[in-house]
Enzyme design. Structure first.
Site, PDB file in Angstrom:
ATOM      1  CB  CYS A 246      54.588 -38.045   5.325  1.00 16.61           C
ATOM      2  SG  CYS A 246      54.279 -39.796   5.569  1.00 16.61           S
TER       3      CYS A 246
ATOM      4  NE  ARG B 150      61.465 -42.822   8.818  1.00 21.50           N
ATOM      5  CZ  ARG B 150      61.539 -43.227  10.097  1.00 21.50           C
ATOM      6  NH1 ARG B 150      62.582 -42.899  10.830  1.00 21.50           N
ATOM      7  NH2 ARG B 150      60.597 -43.969  10.628  1.00 21.50           N
TER       8      ARG B 150
END
Length: 424
Positions: free
Chosen positions: A51, A53
């Site tokens: 969420c 990277r």
């Protein structure tokens, strides 16, 4: 020669809208890895997508070609690093030092699963295998030898803390959790620890929702029951792998009637339509909002982070030594082969001049010639092995040019890679 390249974008460099476009959902990863492997000059590839990277770890003679493939998903400035700097970045990621919540442990499992997906897709190789195994071992060492993860800090725990800060005590609140994955489980555990007893879990797969709800004393149901639950909820936390929004403003307006509701969206791509923030009574927090809230989070222990950084640097030195040998060995093998070829050519050229030379003496002459070459190359070989990272590449390039080794190194690369794969 092959290089390691890490490139990507994270919560530190890209806002949520960009991270959504870069995100690789389940089922998208393997085709994406194969697309990377189809590029000229790319021989290994691993993709890490969470969420916060999306990062690629690429090996090859032209790994930067992967940048245009990632840019095709979102035209954004990507950070990049090479070789030991790329390894250092991954070590810090796995250790929780680059996380939104410093020290969070979930990232280690996420990176492990990303590596396992690449193994299953057969896109790893000697360098990425060594890199990811060493990075995961480093993350484990950091969490064993420091207290950086003390208190089980996570995005889920920060989300629940944010809910408590915004609406006060949680025990009497009705909480709806959308999704039944790892993050949802952490959210349910955190709410349960704050005394929440009225909890509803909605998930596409009912059996997973039932298992999660039973673990923490809540109820469960399908997405079809979600509108009824939204009507009575005080807090909604959503974390699914849906490629599109699953709650929009129309649904909320139909059931809420202006009543206060806190929605925390932990999904990337987002589960909650951003337009829901405009619905009367609704407070919406997404990952970007949560990042602003986490800056003052007490789980960040500066002293432990310093100790963790020291462990990372220690482990990087080990990787640097391995990477140096990886770069040096094909050149040294080509140098030894060139010396053997010179001896063989001279012996062949002079074979007709030694009519009276016995077979035994001929063997002695050959052994002496090869011994001279071996002794002559011993000192430069040892000096090349001892070169540090700052000078190694330039000195190796000079050595290859002086002895005309470029073709030999290229022809030996495949054989050397096979040997390293067995050793790795």
């Amino acid at each position: 020669m092959s290089e390691l390249l890490a490139l990507g974008a994270s919560h530190k460099t890209a806002d949520l809208a960009v991270r959504e476009r870069l995100a690789l959902l389940d089922g998208q990863v393997e085709p994406f890895l194969h697309e990377l492997m189809a590029l000229d000059g790319v021989t290994e590839a691993v993709a890490v997508s969470t969420c916060n990277r999306t990062e690629l770890y690429i090996v090859g003679e032209a790994p930067e070609q992967a940048e245009r493939v990632l840019r095709a998903r979102a035209d954004v400035e990507l950070y990049s690093s090479r070789n030991c700097d790329a390894a250092r970045h991954l070590y810090r990621v796995v250790s929780g030092l680059d996380s939104m919540v410093v020290g969070e442990a979930e990232i280690q499992g996420q990176v492990k699963r990303a590596y396992e997906r690449a193994l299953a897709a057969r896109t790893t190789g000697p360098l990425t295998n060594q890199l990811f195994r060493a990075a995961l071992a480093t993350g484990k060492r950091v969490r064993t030898e420091t207290a950086i993860s003390e208190g089980h800090a996570s995005v889920a725990s920060v989300a629940v803390d944010a809910a408590r800060a915004l609406i006060g005590e949680l025990a009497s609140r009705h909480v709806v959790i959308v999704g039944a994955g790892e993050t949802s489980e952490q959210v349910a555990r955190a709410f349960h620890a704050h005394g929440v007893s009225t909890m509803f879990v909605a998930n596409r797969h009912r059996d997973r929702a039932i298992a999660l709800a039973q673990r923490f004393g809540g109820a469960s149901g399908s997405f079809d029951q979600l509108p009824d639950e939204l009507e009575h909820a005080d807090v909604v936390v959503s974390s699914t792998a849906s490629p599109h929004a699953i709650i929009g403003p129309e649904e909320l307006e139909a059931v809420r009637g202006g009543k206060p509701l806190l929605i925390i969206d932990l999904a990337v791509p987002r589960d909650i339509d951003p337009a829901c923030a405009g619905v009367e009574g609704v407070t919406l927090m997404d990952m970007d909002a949560l990042q602003r809230a986490v800056r003052g989070h007490l789980s960040v222990r500066r002293a432990e982070a310093v100790r963790a950084e020291a462990i990372v640097e220690e482990e990087i030195q080990t990787f640097a030594g391995w990477l140096g040998r990886l770069e040096v060995m094909p050149t040294l093998a080509a140098l030894r082969m060139r010396g053997d070829d010179v001896v063989s050519e001279l012996l062949a050229a002079n074979a007709g001049r030694w009519e009276s030379l016995s077979e035994r003496d001929a063997a002695r002459v050959e052994a002496l010639a090869r011994s001279v070459v071996k002794r002559l190359l011993h000192e430069p070989t040892e000096r090349v092995k001892a070169l540090d990272g700052d000078h190694r590449h330039a000195r190796l390039q000079l050595l290859r040019e002086l002895f005309g080794l470029e073709e030999d190194v290229t022809s030996e690369a495949g054989e050397a890679a096979e040997v390293r794969r067995l050793a790795g």
